[in-house]
Design a protein around this motif. Structure first.
Motif, PDB file in Angstrom:
ATOM      1  N   ASP A  92      65.346 -19.862  38.778  1.00 59.75           N
ATOM      2  CA  ASP A  92      64.318 -19.262  38.749  1.00 59.75           C
ATOM      3  C   ASP A  92      63.159 -19.037  40.049  1.00 59.75           C
ATOM      4  N   ILE A  93      63.512 -19.319  41.120  1.00 55.92           N
ATOM      5  CA  ILE A  93      62.998 -19.150  42.390  1.00 55.92           C
ATOM      6  C   ILE A  93      63.614 -17.387  42.946  1.00 55.92           C
ATOM      7  N   LYS A  94      65.002 -17.692  43.136  1.00 54.30           N
ATOM      8  CA  LYS A  94      65.584 -16.617  42.655  1.00 54.30           C
ATOM      9  C   LYS A  94      65.321 -15.669  42.372  1.00 54.30           C
ATOM     10  N   ASN A  95      64.979 -15.660  40.978  1.00 44.60           N
ATOM     11  CA  ASN A  95      64.382 -14.452  40.464  1.00 44.60           C
ATOM     12  C   ASN A  95      63.161 -13.863  40.899  1.00 44.60           C
ATOM     13  N   HIS A  96      62.463 -14.805  40.958  1.00 47.38           N
ATOM     14  CA  HIS A  96      60.753 -14.640  41.688  1.00 47.38           C
ATOM     15  C   HIS A  96      60.776 -13.899  43.010  1.00 47.38           C
ATOM     16  N   LYS A  97      61.776 -14.269  43.637  1.00 45.45           N
ATOM     17  CA  LYS A  97      62.585 -13.357  44.984  1.00 45.45           C
ATOM     18  C   LYS A  97      62.910 -12.480  44.529  1.00 45.45           C
ATOM     19  N   ASP A  98      63.732 -11.881  43.270  1.00 43.58           N
ATOM     20  CA  ASP A  98      64.072 -10.842  43.505  1.00 43.58           C
ATOM     21  C   ASP A  98      62.850  -9.922  43.027  1.00 43.58           C
ATOM     22  N   ILE A  99      62.003  -9.904  42.336  1.00 47.23           N
ATOM     23  CA  ILE A  99      61.217  -8.963  41.712  1.00 47.23           C
ATOM     24  C   ILE A  99      60.443  -8.002  42.988  1.00 47.23           C
TER      25      ILE A  99
ATOM     26  N   SER B 227      52.183  -2.162  46.172  1.00 44.95           N
ATOM     27  CA  SER B 227      51.607  -1.865  46.935  1.00 44.95           C
ATOM     28  C   SER B 227      49.873  -1.353  45.548  1.00 44.95           C
ATOM     29  N   VAL B 228      48.954  -1.714  45.541  1.00 39.25           N
ATOM     30  CA  VAL B 228      47.731  -1.050  45.269  1.00 39.25           C
ATOM     31  C   VAL B 228      46.401  -0.995  46.470  1.00 39.25           C
ATOM     32  N   SER B 229      45.671   0.410  46.047  1.00 43.45           N
ATOM     33  CA  SER B 229      44.839  -0.223  47.189  1.00 43.45           C
ATOM     34  C   SER B 229      43.808  -1.329  46.829  1.00 43.45           C
ATOM     35  N   ILE B 230      43.294  -1.351  45.412  1.00 44.42           N
ATOM     36  CA  ILE B 230      42.105  -1.554  45.014  1.00 44.42           C
ATOM     37  C   ILE B 230      42.344  -3.042  43.256  1.00 44.42           C
ATOM     38  N   PRO B 231      41.762  -2.989  43.711  1.00 41.60           N
ATOM     39  CA  PRO B 231      41.611  -3.924  42.299  1.00 41.60           C
ATOM     40  C   PRO B 231      42.170  -3.266  41.206  1.00 41.60           C
ATOM     41  N   PRO B 232      41.319  -2.172  40.260  1.00 39.26           N
ATOM     42  CA  PRO B 232      41.171  -1.523  38.856  1.00 39.26           C
ATOM     43  C   PRO B 232      42.973  -1.662  39.096  1.00 39.26           C
ATOM     44  N   GLN B 233      43.371  -0.749  40.595  1.00 38.21           N
ATOM     45  CA  GLN B 233      44.549   0.015  40.296  1.00 38.21           C
ATOM     46  C   GLN B 233      45.899  -1.263  39.349  1.00 38.21           C
ATOM     47  N   ALA B 234      45.790  -2.464  40.140  1.00 35.25           N
ATOM     48  CA  ALA B 234      46.060  -3.719  39.601  1.00 35.25           C
ATOM     49  C   ALA B 234      46.603  -4.038  38.686  1.00 35.25           C
TER      50      ALA B 234
ATOM     51  N   GLY C 213      54.260  -5.115  33.899  1.00 35.44           N
ATOM     52  CA  GLY C 213      53.588  -6.005  32.963  1.00 35.44           C
ATOM     53  C   GLY C 213      54.837  -7.276  34.548  1.00 35.44           C
ATOM     54  N   ASP C 214      55.140  -7.654  34.184  1.00 36.69           N
ATOM     55  CA  ASP C 214      55.727  -9.117  35.586  1.00 36.69           C
ATOM     56  C   ASP C 214      57.264  -8.600  35.975  1.00 36.69           C
ATOM     57  N   THR C 215      57.726  -7.143  35.496  1.00 36.05           N
ATOM     58  CA  THR C 215      58.667  -6.594  36.571  1.00 36.05           C
ATOM     59  C   THR C 215      58.269  -6.555  38.165  1.00 36.05           C
ATOM     60  N   VAL C 216      57.202  -6.030  38.449  1.00 42.46           N
ATOM     61  CA  VAL C 216      56.757  -6.252  39.717  1.00 42.46           C
ATOM     62  C   VAL C 216      55.623  -7.088  39.906  1.00 42.46           C
ATOM     63  N   LYS C 217      55.916  -7.024  41.557  1.00 46.16           N
ATOM     64  CA  LYS C 217      54.676  -8.141  41.604  1.00 46.16           C
ATOM     65  C   LYS C 217      53.927  -7.769  42.532  1.00 46.16           C
ATOM     66  N   ILE C 218      52.343  -7.526  42.475  1.00 47.83           N
ATOM     67  CA  ILE C 218      51.195  -6.100  42.686  1.00 47.83           C
ATOM     68  C   ILE C 218      50.412  -6.527  43.947  1.00 47.83           C
ATOM     69  N   ASN C 219      50.325  -6.514  45.457  1.00 42.94           N
ATOM     70  CA  ASN C 219      50.014  -6.931  46.500  1.00 42.94           C
ATOM     71  C   ASN C 219      48.523  -5.894  46.545  1.00 42.94           C
ATOM     72  N   ILE C 220      47.054  -6.268  46.065  1.00 44.05           N
ATOM     73  CA  ILE C 220      46.170  -5.311  46.181  1.00 44.05           C
ATOM     74  C   ILE C 220      45.540  -5.187  48.050  1.00 44.05           C
ATOM     75  N   ILE C 221      45.199  -4.573  48.532  1.00 44.30           N
ATOM     76  CA  ILE C 221      45.100  -4.370  50.000  1.00 44.30           C
ATOM     77  C   ILE C 221      43.616  -4.342  50.300  1.00 44.30           C
ATOM     78  N   LEU C 222      43.118  -4.295  49.461  1.00 41.29           N
ATOM     79  CA  LEU C 222      41.413  -4.326  49.774  1.00 41.29           C
ATOM     80  C   LEU C 222      41.062  -6.162  48.998  1.00 41.29           C
ATOM     81  N   PRO C 223      40.247  -6.467  50.416  1.00 48.38           N
ATOM     82  CA  PRO C 223      39.851  -8.043  49.528  1.00 48.38           C
ATOM     83  C   PRO C 223      38.539  -7.943  49.407  1.00 48.38           C
TER      84      PRO C 223
END
Length: 287
Positions: free
Chosen positions: A23-30, A34-41, A49-59
């Motif tokens: 599970d840890i390996k699979n999580h690391k492999d995802i 990145s997106v700029s703002i939360p609505p894009q996420a 779905g869960d095939t990517v991890k999403i990084n939101i730039i704007l705090p």
């Protein structure tokens, strides 16, 4: 008997360790995008779905028009496979640097094939208004752009993405119908909002957005008096304000016009819920 139990426990523990490690390996492999703002996420998640991890730039609670990249943000962006842009000022400033410094980063314009409108005020000097994400029909075009970028990068997931895309497009059609229904019986078209981020929403649903800020700043006394007269003449009883923007002028308007302040969040990740909430508030205030 005790030895048998111990042996079975050891086997179970070994199996769990292998599962956790996998599970840890699979999580690391995802991969990360990145997106700029939360609505894009919200949009990317609907399709990927869960095939990517999403990084939101704007705090959270930040102003999307006054944001500067920090080293920690740049590091997360460097680790991303795709960066979905949405026409914000800070993206345009750094886009050439991203191409040069992060050659493996695919930059995808989420607003491709969308006709952009000019900002309402002269402060932006004919710059285009980026707030397209507040119109569900325009978001359908964004969804298609997201899908195209994802299948180019991850063609093995094409069928999964296509199924999710079709579901999301249908959800957006339904959302548009819900909002239209909520606003169909209103008697008044004008609504007051601090920052003019609802231009595309207003155009879609035949409303008139009246911003409080002038030239990107709080209005001066003369301008404030003119707005007070307008609000009283139209008998407007709600002033909409956004997170991350000043509230002094809005509070003055509310006090002088016996109106209430209603906080909205045009950058909410809970995008669909926020649009319905805003539509309900508009429906009540414009009757």
């Amino acid at each position: 008997m005790v030895k048998k139990i111990f042996f079975l426990f050891a086997i179970l523990l070994s199996f769990l360790n292998l599962t956790w490690a996998k599970d840890i390996k699979n999580h690391k492999d995802i991969p990360t995008v990145s997106v700029s703002i939360p609505p894009q996420a919200f949009f990317v998640e609907k399709i990927a779905g869960d095939t990517v991890k999403i990084n939101i730039i704007l705090p959270p609670n930040a102003n999307e028009h006054h944001f500067e990249f920090k080293p920690s943000v740049m590091k997360k962006l460097e680790q991303s496979k795709i960066y979905f842009t949405i026409g914000l000022e800070f993206e345009k400033i750094f886009i050439d640097k991203f191409h040069h410094n992060f050659p493996s980063l695919k930059i995808s314009n989420m607003q491709k094939n969308i006709k952009l409108l000019d900002f309402q005020d002269s402060h932006h000097d004919h710059q285009k208004d980026p707030h397209t994400w507040l119109d569900p029909i325009l978001v359908q075009t964004m969804a298609l752009n997201i899908y195209d970028a994802l299948i180019q990068k991850y063609p093995e997931n094409k069928n999964f993405y296509k199924e999710n895309l079709n579901k999301f497009l249908a959800e957006l059609d339904n959302l548009n119908l819900q909002i239209s229904s909520k606003l169909e019986n209103i008697k008044q078209k004008e609504f007051i909002v601090y920052h003019p981020s609802w231009t595309y929403f207003a155009k879609r649903y035949h409303l008139i957005q009246i911003p409080v800020e002038i030239l990107g700043k709080e209005p001066k006394i003369k301008e404030l008096k003119q707005l007070i007269t307008f609000i009283k003449d139209k008998q407007i009883k709600t002033i909409f304000v956004q997170n991350g923007f000043p509230e002094n002028a809005a509070k003055t308007l509310a006090h002088q016009c016996d109106a209430q302040i209603y906080v909205i969040n045009h950058l909410s990740k809970d995008w669909e819920k926020e649009l319905l909430k805003f539509s309900d508030a508009l429906s009540k205030s414009l009757k």
